[in-house]
Scaffold this motif. Sequence first.
Motif, PDB file in Angstrom:
ATOM      1  N   THR A  90      69.835  45.370  -5.355  1.00  0.00           N
ATOM      2  CA  THR A  90      70.584  44.631  -4.336  1.00  0.00           C
ATOM      3  C   THR A  90      70.409  43.121  -4.505  1.00  0.00           C
ATOM      4  O   THR A  90      69.424  42.666  -5.091  1.00  0.00           O
TER       5      THR A  90
ATOM      6  N   VAL B 121      58.746  45.802   2.261  1.00  0.00           N
ATOM      7  CA  VAL B 121      60.166  46.132   2.460  1.00  0.00           C
ATOM      8  C   VAL B 121      60.716  46.737   1.168  1.00  0.00           C
ATOM      9  O   VAL B 121      60.444  46.240   0.071  1.00  0.00           O
TER      10      VAL B 121
ATOM     11  N   THR C 261      64.260  48.632  -7.298  1.00  0.00           N
ATOM     12  CA  THR C 261      64.235  48.456  -8.765  1.00  0.00           C
ATOM     13  C   THR C 261      63.207  47.421  -9.214  1.00  0.00           C
ATOM     14  O   THR C 261      62.761  47.468 -10.361  1.00  0.00           O
TER      15      THR C 261
HETATM   16  C1  LIG Z   1      65.304  48.042 -16.074  1.00  0.00           C
HETATM   17  C2  LIG Z   1      65.456  46.836 -15.170  1.00  0.00           C
HETATM   18  C3  LIG Z   1      66.343  45.843 -15.527  1.00  0.00           C
HETATM   19  C4  LIG Z   1      66.491  44.720 -14.713  1.00  0.00           C
HETATM   20  N1  LIG Z   1      67.350  43.730 -15.114  1.00  0.00           N
HETATM   21  C5  LIG Z   1      67.489  42.631 -14.357  1.00  0.00           C
HETATM   22  C6  LIG Z   1      68.362  41.573 -14.769  1.00  0.00           C
HETATM   23  O1  LIG Z   1      69.022  41.652 -15.826  1.00  0.00           O
HETATM   24  N2  LIG Z   1      68.464  40.479 -13.969  1.00  0.00           N
HETATM   25  C7  LIG Z   1      67.761  40.364 -12.805  1.00  0.00           C
HETATM   26  O2  LIG Z   1      67.893  39.344 -12.123  1.00  0.00           O
HETATM   27  N3  LIG Z   1      66.943  41.353 -12.379  1.00  0.00           N
HETATM   28  C8  LIG Z   1      66.788  42.471 -13.119  1.00  0.00           C
HETATM   29  N4  LIG Z   1      65.944  43.474 -12.708  1.00  0.00           N
HETATM   30  C9  LIG Z   1      65.222  43.314 -11.447  1.00  0.00           C
HETATM   31  C10 LIG Z   1      65.878  44.002 -10.221  1.00  0.00           C
HETATM   32  O3  LIG Z   1      66.698  45.076 -10.613  1.00  0.00           O
HETATM   33  C11 LIG Z   1      66.717  43.032  -9.381  1.00  0.00           C
HETATM   34  O4  LIG Z   1      65.944  41.925  -8.997  1.00  0.00           O
HETATM   35  C12 LIG Z   1      67.294  43.733  -8.136  1.00  0.00           C
HETATM   36  O5  LIG Z   1      68.357  42.978  -7.638  1.00  0.00           O
HETATM   37  C13 LIG Z   1      66.242  43.942  -7.066  1.00  0.00           C
HETATM   38  O6  LIG Z   1      66.863  44.528  -5.937  1.00  0.00           O
HETATM   39  P1  LIG Z   1      66.235  45.812  -5.206  1.00  0.00           P
HETATM   40  O7  LIG Z   1      67.107  46.110  -4.077  1.00  0.00           O
HETATM   41  O8  LIG Z   1      66.001  46.909  -6.173  1.00  0.00           O
HETATM   42  O9  LIG Z   1      64.853  45.176  -4.736  1.00  0.00           O
HETATM   43  P2  LIG Z   1      63.509  45.928  -4.248  1.00  0.00           P
HETATM   44  O10 LIG Z   1      62.728  46.355  -5.445  1.00  0.00           O
HETATM   45  O11 LIG Z   1      63.804  46.943  -3.234  1.00  0.00           O
HETATM   46  O12 LIG Z   1      62.788  44.692  -3.538  1.00  0.00           O
HETATM   47  C14 LIG Z   1      62.417  43.541  -4.264  1.00  0.00           C
HETATM   48  C15 LIG Z   1      61.593  42.626  -3.354  1.00  0.00           C
HETATM   49  O13 LIG Z   1      62.387  42.092  -2.326  1.00  0.00           O
HETATM   50  C16 LIG Z   1      61.915  42.488  -1.022  1.00  0.00           C
HETATM   51  N5  LIG Z   1      63.128  42.750  -0.246  1.00  0.00           N
HETATM   52  C17 LIG Z   1      64.206  43.455  -0.673  1.00  0.00           C
HETATM   53  N6  LIG Z   1      65.200  43.362   0.214  1.00  0.00           N
HETATM   54  C18 LIG Z   1      64.750  42.617   1.239  1.00  0.00           C
HETATM   55  C19 LIG Z   1      65.343  42.152   2.460  1.00  0.00           C
HETATM   56  N7  LIG Z   1      66.602  42.445   2.789  1.00  0.00           N
HETATM   57  N8  LIG Z   1      64.591  41.377   3.280  1.00  0.00           N
HETATM   58  C20 LIG Z   1      63.309  41.060   2.953  1.00  0.00           C
HETATM   59  N9  LIG Z   1      62.706  41.454   1.808  1.00  0.00           N
HETATM   60  C21 LIG Z   1      63.421  42.220   0.962  1.00  0.00           C
HETATM   61  C22 LIG Z   1      61.032  43.683  -1.293  1.00  0.00           C
HETATM   62  O14 LIG Z   1      60.006  43.799  -0.329  1.00  0.00           O
HETATM   63  C23 LIG Z   1      60.451  43.338  -2.657  1.00  0.00           C
HETATM   64  O15 LIG Z   1      59.387  42.433  -2.512  1.00  0.00           O
HETATM   65  C24 LIG Z   1      65.753  44.617 -13.510  1.00  0.00           C
HETATM   66  C25 LIG Z   1      64.881  45.649 -13.128  1.00  0.00           C
HETATM   67  C26 LIG Z   1      64.735  46.752 -13.949  1.00  0.00           C
HETATM   68  C27 LIG Z   1      63.790  47.855 -13.535  1.00  0.00           C
END
Ligand SMILES: Cc1cc2nc3c(=O)[nH]c(=O)nc-3n(C[C@H](O)[C@H](O)[C@H](O)COP(=O)(O)OP(=O)(O)OC[C@H]3O[C@@H](n4cnc5c(N)ncnc54)[C@H](O)[C@@H]3O)c2cc1C
Length: 275
Positions: free
Chosen positions: A105, A29, A34
Amino acid sequence: MLTSPAPVHRARTLADALAWRATHPHATVLAGGTDLMVFLELGSANPTSVLDLWGCTELRGISEDGRTLGALTTWTDMVRHPALPVALRDCARTVGAPQIQNRGTIGGNIVNASPAGDSLPMWLVTDATFELASVRGVRQVPASAFWLGYRKTALAPDELLVRVHLHPHAGDRLHYRKVGTRLAQAISKVVLGGRLRIEGGIVTEARVALGSVAPTPIRAHHVEAALLGKPVDPAAAAAVADDIAPIDDIRSTAAYRRTVSANVIRAWLEGEAAA
Ligand SMILES: Cc1cc2nc3c(=O)[nH]c(=O)nc-3n(C[C@H](O)[C@H](O)[C@H](O)COP(=O)(O)OP(=O)(O)OC[C@H]3O[C@@H](n4cnc5c(N)ncnc54)[C@H](O)[C@@H]3O)c2cc1C
């Protein structure tokens, strides 16, 4: 943007996403990507197919009363929402930097299940429930029952996280504190969520949760017990030693995490005692 040879299904509706998920339970998914893009680059994610949720607008955004947050709600959405408690908006403000806040997200943070995920302790202390959906139906899972182990969740292979429900406790005092190497783009060394209900000068309900100090985000039950039934007592922070099992890793040491966990709880309680 990184590329992957895996075919991508771009869902536009939740119904479409769930139907596709039912027949592709091993698909990866994608929400904001990120976390996932980092795993692709590292080679630790090798999807055979991808379910892209980003176009499912019904999963985006926060209800007017601030009680229901779609799984695709971004950190920027949270920062800007006037009905959300200040501590939750503070939490959103500390995730990454604006680029990550615009794309990352809450659903991704929750399902990624990193013990360092900044929002995770906040869902624990607010007694949030997670709405999980599949073609089989919908179920509500309390945050306290969602993270089962290191990066292991209660989500079934055919389920998606679709919404987060908050159950506001009017008058309760909510707190958030992140300790990282710097103010932006830093993964937590320790993250604290807290909630206190104080009635007639006495603590009648306490929630204390920590991230980055155990394989999952945890409730600090010993601290909570030490707080109940009396005026706010900063000395209760010492009980955290019985709640956490931190490790040494590239970001910090177990000893630092133990000391800092107690310090951030004590600082919060001192503020509450003086309020
Ligand atoms: C430069 C950088 C800085 C960051 N800083 C932080 C920080 O300060 N604090 C922090 O907590 N995190 C941080 N992160 C991590 C990340 O940005 C967060 O965890 C973010 O909220 C992930 O959301 P996403 O939508 O991008 O997830 P994705 O990368 O799209 O998905 C993450 C995981 O969740 C699953 N998934 C996503 N949505 C669903 C859904 N609705 N149902 C089922 N499965 C799902 C995906 O399959 C995957 O396994 C950082 C990342 C980067 C690259």
